[in-house]
Write a protein that holds these residues in place. Structure first.
Motif, mmCIF file in Angstrom:
data_model
loop_
_atom_site.group_PDB
_atom_site.id
_atom_site.type_symbol
_atom_site.label_atom_id
_atom_site.label_comp_id
_atom_site.label_asym_id
_atom_site.label_seq_id
_atom_site.Cartn_x
_atom_site.Cartn_y
_atom_site.Cartn_z
ATOM 1 N N ARG A 29 -7.235 -4.313 2.219
ATOM 2 C CA ARG A 29 -6.333 -4.871 1.219
ATOM 3 C C ARG A 29 -7.087 -4.992 -0.103
ATOM 4 N N TRP A 45 -2.760 -9.924 -3.315
ATOM 5 C CA TRP A 45 -3.338 -8.842 -2.523
ATOM 6 C C TRP A 45 -2.265 -7.847 -2.117
ATOM 7 N N PRO A 80 -2.186 -4.198 3.747
ATOM 8 C CA PRO A 80 -3.215 -3.347 4.341
ATOM 9 C C PRO A 80 -2.843 -1.880 4.216
#
Length: 262
Positions: A53, A62, A65
Motif C-alpha cells: 500500500r 493509503w 493493496p
C-alpha cells in the motif's frame, strides 16, 4: 517558488488543507504489519500479505493493496529502487507503482523473512531465509550463505558502519559482516527495525513503544510514542523524519526525531 522536500508535495497539501478545515480523514492501517519504508521522494510503502500500500501524503491516507504479492520485507536503495520479498522477489523503480519479478537465483527457499541492501554498496543484497539464515549476493542471482545464526529471524536491516541487524524471538542480533553475530541482551523487545543509511542511527518498534540507538543497539532512548509500535521507518533524506504504526493501527509522524508525534 521554494521546492517541497521531506514528506513531499502531497504532505504539504494535506497540511494546507488542515488549515482550511478540509483535511482528509486519517486512516488506520490493518492487515499483517510486516514492512514499512519511507522513500527519498517522500512516498511511504506499507507491506502486508495482500501486497503493498502506498501513501503520498505523509501517511495520512493509503491506497488499497496492489496485489504485488506477499511483501513481508521491503527495502530501498539510494537510487530509489525498492525491493519486496517473501514468496516473491520483486523490484520497483517507480516508487512502488509497478513491480518486476527478479527470480530467486540459487536461494534455497522463498520464505524470505527479511531483506536488506548495503547502503554503501547498493549492488550487495542480503536475504534471510527462514530456517536457513542469511545469504548475500552482488548480482541478484548467485547467493552465498553467511550464517545460520538468524535462521529464526523475522526482520533484517543494514546500516552503513557496516552493520547488519536481525530480530528473532529472543531479541536483537548485530553483525559487522553477516557471518559473526552478537546478541544485544539489553535491547527493548522489538518486532521491526529501520536504519538511517548515512548516520547509522537504529530505530526499533515493539510492544513497549519506539526507540532509538546511536551505537549499534548497545544503549537506547525511548521516543515516547503514545502506544506500542508495530512498525517504524526513517526518511533516507532526513533522519529526523519518522513514521511509526501503533498497535492500534494508527499511523504517527514525527519531524524531530521522535521528540513529538502527530
Amino acid at each position: 517558488m521554494r521546492r517541497m522536500v521531506g514528506w513531499g508535495v502531497g504532505a504539504a497539501l494535506v497540511l494546507a488543507l488542515v488549515g482550511c478545515g478540509r483535511a482528509p480523514k486519517a486512516q488506520t492501517l490493518s492487515g499483517d504489519f510486516h514492512a514499512l519504508q519511507v522513500l527519498g521522494s517522500g512516498t511511504i510503502l506499507y507491506g502486508e500479505h495482500a501486497g503493498v500500500r502506498r501513501s503520498v501524503d505523509g501517511g495520512r491516507t493509503w491506497a488499497a493493496p496492489d496485489g504485488a504479492g506477499d511483501a513481508m520485507a521491503l527495502t530501498r536503495t539510494r537510487d530509489g529502487t525498492v525491493l519486496a520479498g517473501h514468496e516473491v522477489l520483486k523490484v520497483s523503480r517507480d516508487d512502488g507503482r509497478t513491480w518486476t519479478d527478479l527470480g530467486f537465483g540459487n536461494l534455497p527457499g522463498r520464505d524470505l523473512h527479511g531483506f536488506a541492501v548495503d547502503p554503501g554498496r547498493p549492488e550487495v543484497w542480503y536475504a534471510n531465509v527462514m530456517g536457513r539464515g542469511v545469504f548475500r549476493t552482488a548480482d541478484g542471482q548467485d547467493w552465498t550463505h553467511l550464517s545460520d545464526a538468524t535462521a529464526g529471524a523475522s526482520v533484517l536491516a543494514a546500516g552503513p558502519q557496516p552493520a547488519l541487524y536481525a530480530l528473532d524471538a529472543q531479541g536483537l542480533l548485530v553483525s559487522p559482516d553477516g557471518v559473526t553475530w552478537t546478541r544485544r541482551p539489553d535491547a527493548p523487545r522489538g518486532v521491526h527495525l529501520d536504519v538511517h543509511p548515512d548516520s547509522g542511527v537504529l530505530f526499533l518498534a515493539g510492544p513497549d513503544g519506539a526507540f532509538r540507538s546511536t551505537n549499534q543497539g548497545r544503549t537506547w532512548t525511548s521516543l515516547a510514542l503514545p502506544e506500542g509500535a508495530r512498525l517504524i521507518a526513517v526518511s533516507p533524506q532526513n533522519g529526523d523524519q519518522l513514521i511509526a504504526v501503533g498497535l492500534s493501527g494508527a499511523v504517527y509522524r514525527s519531524a524531530n526525531g521522535g521528540g513529538r508525534w502527530q
